[in-house]
Design a protein around this motif. Structure first.
Motif: not given
Length: 610
Positions: A294-314
């Motif tokens: 939610n914080s990332a979405q508020d900052d307009g960085k939702r896409g960056v957050f999702e890419k970061a979490m995908d990278t974390a899982v991989r």
């Protein structure tokens, strides 16, 4: 593999009880900071309490209890949220050989009456006026209840004063009478079906659990040379929360208390207390990740957050494969991306927990592999385990340095796991309880030649790691004869940010259906992003075609993990979430399926109307 065990790591408690560690630590290290109490006027400040000061307060309270007529073997109920006084009372009661009876402060008058009557409690300690009124409403049915003490009305100070004339030696005499096999606590099961049962947990049970954890897993609690610090926020009426308390006191770990589980209160407390390790239920980790999203979405960085979490899982997946000798680990490109996201995203997630946590522990309900990998990739390895009230919390745990996300680890040292012919998990060891209070038939059904039948279904892999696939009594059998374990599909659906809860149905029906509730905050944000024209609110969700399609995509994705006969063929979005207050969740946040089926009978019928 059908059975796996590990040898004991620590000696069995040979004499005495849990209260002894309070006096021994105070004699050995009187100035050690044992607790941190929240400052009365500044919530962000914590006041230290030394081991000697805590010992003195416990002793004074124990003398007060003796002055009020509490005797060796008496049972006294504690009905309060997680706070310092709860810990103080428990060790004072153990100091005089009394037994603690745990009662959730959210309990109804009928539940309170049931527990106090079954245990024949002579006194009850409550937190506030509402709790006192709840107990007062059932007092007429409890002739053996002599006293009600209220924390918010200064009962601790009052009992200190009452015991001022009692000699210290009287407490010492009673403490020396306590034996390892004596009952320390009567901890009630959550009662997902029927009336809850009172589990008699001995001093030896809790000592074995906590000493084994401290001996084998203490490297997770803090960096070398740093005193471990744990903020206790799980209900102390639950065996998991109680185990954390005993672990801190026996291990000399700095302990703080936080009574509120809401993110708005808990997260600031974590940031000011700055724990070195976190013990939580999966719900907390889901909320932390949701808050970061939610914080990332508020900052307009939702896409960056999702890419970061995908990278974390991989990244975490590659590390796990390397540890098992099945891969070379993260490649150069993945390492570079991980390093970039560590600076941009992962460090902020770690900051939510105060910045010092690198390892965490979870249990109490299923913890998904995807969530575990996401946190591991973000720099916080979450070690999950498995246990019951009857096993004094964890009986399996992820081995240090060798976690396998998606499993619940291996049997803890000194315990054994066996898979029965029907797939049920059986366990035995020094943490298995003594039996149920005044329930010989239930005790006999649960304990068979030293083995506890857990009621859970699972399997062991070749290295002794246990995977739980569901509850034996929760298995759905469709009218076509297909057996379906609801837990795996429910976990997959709950991984979707919009979905807060999911209950599968379908017993004696032609196919499997699902009742789904939505997270209010994520729903509001979804409306903002999608731009839906309908008024914001879960009461409109079922009529929202776009939202229905979003949930349908989540259902279809989850269905790909099972056969068609096991797949969800229809679902309904409910207007509100299940809560403890409406009786659809236990105080430990487990679903009361039978209650859900009864309350949602009309919605279930609609699933099969066509």
């Amino acid at each position: 593999m059908r059975e796996f065990s590990l040898p004991r790591m620590v000696e069995t408690l040979r004499a005495g009880g849990l209260a002894d560690s309070v006096y021994e630590l105070a004699d050995r290290e009187p100035d050690r900071i044992q607790f941190a109490r929240r400052h009365a006027t500044e919530p962000g400040r914590w006041t230290p309490v030394t081991a000697a000061a805590f010992r003195d307060e416990v002793l004074a309270l124990a003398k007060g209890l003796l002055a009020e007529g509490v005797r060796f073997g008496d049972r006294v109920a504690l009905m309060a949220r997680t706070r310092y006084e709860w810990t103080l009372f428990s060790y004072a009661l153990w100091s005089v050989g009394a037994q603690v009876v745990t009662v959730y402060p959210t309990s109804s008058p009928e539940q309170v009456r049931w527990i106090l009557a079954r245990t024949r409690a002579v006194a009850v300690v409550v937190e506030g006026e509402d709790d006192a009124m709840t107990v007062g409403a059932v007092c007429d049915a409890l002739p053996g209840l002599r006293s009600i003490w209220q924390m918010d009305q200064g009962c601790v100070t009052e009992l200190w004063q009452r015991g001022a004339g009692v000699h210290d030696e009287l407490v010492v005499e009673r403490r020396w009478l306590v034996e390892p096999r004596s009952t320390a606590v009567i901890c009630y099961t959550s009662g997902t079906t029927g009336q809850p049962l009172g589990c008699m947990i001995t001093h030896a049970n809790l000592a074995a659990e906590c000493d084994t954890l401290f001996a084998g897993w203490n490297g997770l609690f803090a960096e070398p040379g740093v005193q471990p610090a744990i903020l206790a926020f799980l209900p102390l009426a639950h065996i998991y929360g109680l185990m954390v308390q005993v672990l801190c006191v026996r291990g000399g770990i700095l302990m703080g208390h936080e009574p509120e589980l809401s993110p708005s209160t808990l997260l600031p407390s974590l940031q000011s207390f700055r724990p070195t390790c976190v013990f939580a239920v999966p719900y907390i980790f889901e909320r932390i990740l949701g808050a970061a999203r939610n914080s990332a979405q508020d900052d307009g960085k939702r896409g960056v957050f999702e890419k970061a979490m995908d990278t974390a899982v991989r990244y975490a997946t590659a590390v796990e494969k390397q540890a098992r000798g099945a891969g070379k680990g993260p490649g150069p490109g993945l390492r570079a991306a991980h390093a970039v996201f560590d600076h941009m995203v992962y460090r902020r997630i770690r900051a939510v927990l105060g910045g010092r946590v690198r390892y965490a522990v979870t249990g109490g309900s299923p913890f998904s592999r995807e969530l575990g990998l996401a946190f591991a990739g973000a720099g916080i390895t979450v070690y999950n385990g498995y246990g019951l009230t009857e096993t004094t919390a964890a009986i399996t745990a992820q081995p240090p340095g060798r976690p396998r996300q998606g499993t619940v680890g291996r049997p803890m040292p000194g315990t054994a796991v066996r898979i029965a012919p029907d797939g049920e998990v059986w366990v035995r060891g020094g943490t298995v309880f003594a039996g149920y209070v005044d329930e010989p038939a239930a005790t006999g059904a649960a304990l068979r030649d030293g083995w506890l039948s857990t009621g859970d279904i699972g399997f062991l892999d070749g290295d002794g790691y246990l995977t739980i696939t569901g509850r034996k009594k929760d298995i759905i059998i469709t009218s076509g004869g297909k057996s379906v374990s609801p837990q795996p599909l429910e976990e997959r659906l709950r991984a979707h940010p919009l979905i807060s809860q999911c209950v599968l149905v379908g017993d004696n029906r032609p196919y499997v259906g699902a009742l789904i509730t939505l997270d209010a905050e994520m729903l509001r944000r979804w409306h903002q992003v999608v731009g839906a024209r309908l008024p914001v609110g879960r009461e409109h969700a079922a009529a929202n075609k776009a939202l229905h399609e979003e949930i349908q995509q989540a259902v279809s994705a989850a269905n790909r993990s099972v056969s068609r006969a096991e797949s969800i063929r229809a679902f309904r979005i409910l207007p509100k979430e299940f809560t403890v207050a409406d009786g659809l969740l236990t105080p430990s946040l487990k679903l009361r399926r039978d209650a859900v089926y009864k309350v949602c009978a009309a919605q279930i019928e609609q699933l099969y109307a066509s």
